[in-house]
Structures are given as structure tokens and as C-alpha cells.
Motif scaffolding. Structure first.
Motif, mmCIF file in Angstrom:
data_model
loop_
_atom_site.group_PDB
_atom_site.id
_atom_site.type_symbol
_atom_site.label_atom_id
_atom_site.label_comp_id
_atom_site.label_asym_id
_atom_site.label_seq_id
_atom_site.Cartn_x
_atom_site.Cartn_y
_atom_site.Cartn_z
ATOM 1 N N ALA A 1 14.111 7.142 -16.654
ATOM 2 C CA ALA A 1 14.952 6.841 -15.727
ATOM 3 C C ALA A 1 14.647 6.435 -14.342
ATOM 4 C CB ALA A 1 16.075 8.004 -15.446
ATOM 5 N N THR A 2 13.508 6.989 -14.051
ATOM 6 C CA THR A 2 12.604 6.872 -12.832
ATOM 7 C C THR A 2 11.656 5.941 -12.945
ATOM 8 O OG1 THR A 2 13.654 8.905 -12.159
ATOM 9 C CG2 THR A 2 11.642 8.176 -10.856
ATOM 10 N N LEU A 3 11.518 5.064 -11.936
ATOM 11 C CA LEU A 3 10.217 4.137 -11.988
ATOM 12 C C LEU A 3 9.526 4.309 -10.530
ATOM 13 C CD1 LEU A 3 8.577 1.837 -13.046
ATOM 14 C CD2 LEU A 3 10.084 0.461 -12.301
ATOM 15 N N MET B 1 17.534 4.877 -20.767
ATOM 16 C CA MET B 1 17.249 4.024 -19.713
ATOM 17 C C MET B 1 15.926 3.158 -19.834
ATOM 18 S SD MET B 1 19.638 5.335 -18.295
ATOM 19 C CE MET B 1 19.810 4.302 -16.753
ATOM 20 N N PHE B 2 16.010 2.161 -19.581
ATOM 21 C CA PHE B 2 15.028 1.195 -19.865
ATOM 22 C C PHE B 2 14.725 0.393 -18.611
ATOM 23 C CE2 PHE B 2 16.745 1.726 -23.753
ATOM 24 C CZ PHE B 2 15.505 1.892 -24.872
ATOM 25 N N TRP B 3 13.378 0.194 -17.879
ATOM 26 C CA TRP B 3 13.006 -0.666 -16.699
ATOM 27 C C TRP B 3 12.281 -1.896 -17.275
ATOM 28 C CZ3 TRP B 3 14.744 -0.396 -11.925
ATOM 29 C CH2 TRP B 3 15.408 0.728 -11.387
ATOM 30 N N THR B 4 12.719 -3.049 -16.888
ATOM 31 C CA THR B 4 12.086 -4.245 -16.995
ATOM 32 C C THR B 4 11.857 -4.819 -15.783
ATOM 33 O OG1 THR B 4 14.100 -5.406 -17.511
ATOM 34 C CG2 THR B 4 12.753 -4.533 -19.348
ATOM 35 N N LYS B 5 10.908 -5.795 -15.458
ATOM 36 C CA LYS B 5 10.663 -6.870 -14.335
ATOM 37 C C LYS B 5 11.057 -8.050 -14.676
ATOM 38 C CE LYS B 5 7.555 -7.953 -10.460
ATOM 39 N NZ LYS B 5 6.500 -7.981 -9.837
ATOM 40 N N HIS B 6 11.634 -8.953 -13.991
ATOM 41 C CA HIS B 6 11.848 -10.349 -14.025
ATOM 42 C C HIS B 6 10.489 -11.162 -13.495
ATOM 43 C CE1 HIS B 6 16.172 -10.512 -15.029
ATOM 44 N NE2 HIS B 6 15.811 -9.200 -15.214
ATOM 45 N N GLY C 1 0.740 -1.306 -0.078
ATOM 46 C CA GLY C 1 0.081 -0.232 0.203
ATOM 47 C C GLY C 1 0.802 1.245 0.125
ATOM 48 N N GLY C 2 2.274 1.135 0.234
ATOM 49 C CA GLY C 2 3.073 2.221 0.393
ATOM 50 C C GLY C 2 3.348 2.657 -1.039
ATOM 51 N N ALA C 3 4.522 3.548 -1.113
ATOM 52 C CA ALA C 3 5.029 4.194 -2.529
ATOM 53 C C ALA C 3 6.635 3.737 -2.560
ATOM 54 C CB ALA C 3 4.873 5.399 -2.598
ATOM 55 N N VAL C 4 6.848 3.470 -3.698
ATOM 56 C CA VAL C 4 8.388 3.351 -3.795
ATOM 57 C C VAL C 4 8.778 4.149 -5.138
ATOM 58 C CG1 VAL C 4 8.130 1.189 -5.002
ATOM 59 C CG2 VAL C 4 10.334 1.638 -3.832
ATOM 60 N N THR C 5 9.983 4.379 -5.315
ATOM 61 C CA THR C 5 10.618 5.199 -6.425
ATOM 62 C C THR C 5 12.092 4.749 -6.400
ATOM 63 O OG1 THR C 5 9.140 7.363 -6.221
ATOM 64 C CG2 THR C 5 11.329 7.412 -7.377
#
Length: 333
Positions: free
Chosen positions: A272-274, A254-259, A237-241
């Protein structure tokens, strides 16, 4: 006053001494003159002590003047426009007054050093790859008196002189070329080409010219890092950057992916920021940031841990999913 002096005037004459200036000639510039090829030069011959002199100009060995003459009253001007190789000569001005002749000469030396050196780099500079750096000095004369050197932040990389070349009456473009292998330490440093026309017997400025250029060195992404706010462990329920930083030239994309559990990488963002504003249990896992440019790529991963109730998540999992997550938690502990 007696009667005899009445009606008579008395004249008193006073003779004042005066001098007549002697017939003389002068020429300006007063001394030998250095003239740059392509420029304009005027030699002025003038007289004093003669009301209507006549003038004549001639060059050494009676070569053509390569200029135009304009004489008026007590002055005669020889104009060279533009100065050429034919003006590299000694000129004699003669002035005549009645039966008297006066002469004066002046030597003209020509040179050419009209512009600063030009730096050319054969290919874009890439770390670890050879490239040629060329310094060019255009339209120089006499080129056998030219000295050139290439410097990097004040250190001499190479030097060249042309005294061994045969003298010809022509302007030439002279070059100094060096092979250069840039390193990371060269990024932002200055390369400088210095050219000197070493003619001590001629008075002109400048005798030294130089050009500098900052080195733009290309390299692939490096020193890639990921920072997580507030931390890699976040409550449900919280937030993360998560912010990714990578250095390269040109600047990496910059590219963000999730395994995913299945082993497939899920594309998330090109920023650059997710940011995940409301974290869910299924958001836990391994995230990967990748910096990419045409010279390479570099990756950095971060594990996100979600604290909270995972019962609903477990109920929805297959046996294989449970085994994967149990392995994930054991690895983190």
C-alpha cells in the motif's frame, strides 16, 4: 404416715392426649406439569398416616403409562425417561391403606422447543445481488402455535405463523425464508431470527428464543485515495512516500505502477505504501495505485513533480522524449 400405709406404693397415672394423623395422599409436582419431549420427568405420589400403603398408577382411558414405577415405603415414583408423545396424558395415583383408598391425579402436557433458531444464508452476500436468508426452528411441537419473524437492526423484515397447518403428533423443523438484496448501508448490521411458542395454558421457559448474526457483505474497492508525504512536489535527492488506501470486503490488494513515456505501465510494488528514498529527475511522472478484490477494482493516480537540475536528463532524451516531457510540464503549469 400411719402403720397401714407403710410398705405400700402409690401409682399415679397421667393420660396425655395424642392424635393419629389421618390417611392422606399427595402428588408432586402439585399442579399440572409441562414436560419437554426428550427430557426426564418424575411424578411422585406419597402418603401420610399409613405405615405400609400400596400404590397403583394408571393413565386416562387406561392407556400405557409409557414410564416405569418404583414404590418404596410411603412413596411411589412414576419415571418418564425420555418424555414422549405417549406421556401427553392425565395420570391417576391410587394409594391403599387397609381398606381405605385415596386417589389424586395430575395432567402432563408435552411440548418441544429445545434450541435457538438457526440462520442460514444461501450465498455470500454481495452488494446489489439477491440472496435468501432462512430462519429455522428445529424439532418444535406443537408447531401450529409457533410464530417466527426476521428482523434487521430491530426492524421487522418478515413474519410467519403456522396456526393454519394441520395438527400432527410429531416434532418438525419450521422455516421462514426471505429474499434479501444487501446495500452498503447493511454492512455490519445484525439480522435476528425470533421464534415464540405461544402456549399460554402451559408453564415452561423459555417460550421465546432468538439468534442474531452480523451481516458480512462483499463489495469491490471504493473510496480509494492517495496521500503523499511530504508533497507531490519533491526536490531531487529528497525522499517521498505515497500511501494508497482503499475500502472493500474482502480487503483489497494494492498495486503500484508508473506510466512510462512509451505508454507502458511499469509494475512497482504490491504494498500500500511506495517510498522513493533518493528522488531522481527521471522519477517524475504519473503514478497509479489500484485496489483489487474479486468483486472489482478501483484506481487512483498522482503526478509526482521533481524540482532540480534536469540538464543531464534532457541531454539523454530523444526528440520524442523531450516533446513528451514538455507537454507534461505545460499540463502541470
Amino acid at each position: 404416715m400411719d402403720r397401714q400405709s407403710r410398705g405400700k406404693s402409690i401409682c399415679v397415672c397421667i393420660f396425655l392426649p395424642f392424635s393419629v394423623k389421618a390417611f392422606e395422599i399427595e402428588i408432586t409436582p402439585e399442579y399440572n406439569v409441562a414436560a419437554q419431549i426428550g427430557d426426564t420427568l418424575e411424578l411422585t405420589c406419597s402418603t401420610i398416616g399409613c405405615e405400609s400403603p400400596s400404590f397403583s398408577w394408571r393413565s386416562q382411558l387406561d392407556k400405557p403409562l409409557d414410564g416405569s414405577v418404583n414404590s418404596k415405603e410411603s412413596r411411589s415414583i412414576l419415571s418418564m425417561d425420555p418424555v414422549g408423545f405417549g406421556n401427553d396424558n392425565e395420570y391417576l395415583c391410587s394409594a391403599f391403606c387397609d381398606h381405605v383408598k385415596k386417589e389424586k391425579s395430575i395432567k402432563v402436557d408435552v411440548y418441544s422447543f429445545p434450541s435457538d433458531p438457526v440462520i442460514e444464508i444461501s450465498t455470500p452476500l454481495n452488494v446489489g445481488e439477491k440472496a435468501n436468508i432462512t430462519c429455522m426452528v428445529p424439532k418444535v411441537y406443537p408447531f401450529e402455535r409457533l410464530k417466527m419473524q426476521l428482523e434487521k437492526d430491530g426492524s421487522v423484515l418478515g413474519m410467519k405463523e403456522f396456526y393454519h397447518e394441520e395438527h400432527t403428533k410429531t416434532t418438525e423443523t419450521k422455516c421462514l425464508t426471505l429474499t434479501f438484496i444487501p446495500t452498503f448501508e447493511d454492512i455490519g448490521k445484525a439480522i435476528t431470527c425470533v421464534a415464540e411458542l405461544l402456549i399460554d395454558e402451559m408453564e415452561f421457559e423459555p417460550k421465546k428464543r432468538q439468534t442474531s448474526q452480523r451481516l458480512s457483505v462483499n463489495y469491490g474497492p471504493r473510496n480509494t485515495t492517495v496521500s503523499v508525504t511530504p508533497s507531490t512536489t519533491v526536490k531531487e535527492g529528497g525522499a517521498v512516500t505515497m500511501t494508497c488506501t482503499s475500502y472493500g470486503n474482502p480487503a483489497p490488494k494494492m498495486f503500484w505502477t508508473k506510466h512510462l513515456i512509451s505508454g507502458v505501465s511499469q509494475f512497482l510494488s504490491e504494498n500500500a505504501t511506495l517510498t522513493i528514498n533518493s528522488v531522481k529527475a527521471e522519477d517524475l511522472g504519473l503514478y497509479e495505485c489500484e485496489g483489487v478484490n474479486q468483486f472489482g477494482r478501483e484506481k487512483k493516480t498522482v503526478d509526482l513533480i521533481v524540482q532540480g537540475q534536469v540538464t543531464n536528463l534532457l541531454h539523454s532524451m530523444t526528440l520524442y522524449d523531450m516533446q513528451y516531457y514538455m507537454t507534461f510540464f505545460v499540463t502541470l503549469s
